[in-house]
Design an enzyme around this catalytic site. Sequence first.
Site, short mmCIF file in Angstrom:
data_model
loop_
_atom_site.label_atom_id
_atom_site.label_comp_id
_atom_site.label_asym_id
_atom_site.label_seq_id
_atom_site.Cartn_x
_atom_site.Cartn_y
_atom_site.Cartn_z
CG ASP A 1 -2.00 -1.10 1.15
OD1 ASP A 1 -1.96 -1.91 0.21
OD2 ASP A 1 -2.83 -1.17 2.07
CE LYS B 1 -4.12 -4.31 1.27
NZ LYS B 1 -4.83 -3.23 1.99
CB CYS C 1 -2.16 -2.88 5.26
SG CYS C 1 -3.88 -2.34 5.07
C1 VGL Z 1 -4.82 0.82 5.64
C2 VGL Z 1 -6.39 1.77 7.01
C3 VGL Z 1 -7.36 1.61 6.06
C4 VGL Z 1 -3.41 0.39 5.42
C5 VGL Z 1 -5.79 0.64 4.66
O1 VGL Z 1 -2.98 0.27 4.25
O2 VGL Z 1 -2.70 0.18 6.43
N1 VGL Z 1 -5.14 1.36 6.80
N2 VGL Z 1 -7.05 1.04 4.88
#
Ligand code: VGL
Length: 211
Positions: free
Chosen positions: A13, A111, A156
């Site tokens: 991410d 995802k 994540c």
């Molecule tokens: C994430 C919060 C919401 C992350 C993704 O990538 O850690 N955190 N969505």
Amino acid sequence: MMSPDKTVLLVVDVQLDFCPGGSLAVPGGDDVVPVINRLSRDFRRIVATQDWHPPNHVSFASNHAGKKPFDTIPMRDGQQILWPDHCVPGTSGAEFHPDLDTLPFDLIVRKGTDPGLDSYSAFFENDRKTPTGLHFYLEGFKVKNVYIAGLALDFCVYYSAMDALKLGFQTTIVEDACRGIDSPAGSLNARLEELRKAGIRILNAANVEGS
Ligand code: VGL
Ligand code: ZN
């Protein structure tokens, strides 16, 4: 020595919404980019993930009347933290950081695409059973070792590492290639401690053996 064919780097991410200026900015999130670019050269196989939510996603506070970001709501699979809108396909926030070297990525896993289900882990959505496909891919290549870098360390990256371990991979977090949200303050350290206790190795990029 790591076996290069049995080892993967998982880049989690590294998207603009998780970097300073983004809607769910992780402090220092963009600092991971040069570290990951350098690290990528030491891996023969690299998988990246992107958080990838439709505008009506259940994790967005904006989709719940009277709720604001970081409130929680009960869901069938436990408490859901509500976030600012983030990583909506077609918005710049969903894109990889522009300085991230994406050319060496073998696979990109997206995802959190189901409007009714959040997904922190790169392996399973938050119902803990809907697969993202990553496990099948790694099994197909007989991967044994998973190194993890990216954002956010306490969400994540944390959930991806715990699942990798449960699935039987030797699991390593490259700490200086990650940044965390740490809200409330102290929660990041608590999660790092949990990861260590579970048997996950935590080291810095300089100590990753070339593969
Ligand atoms: C994430 C919060 C919401 C992350 C993704 O990538 O850690 N955190 N969505
Ligand atoms: Zn998300």
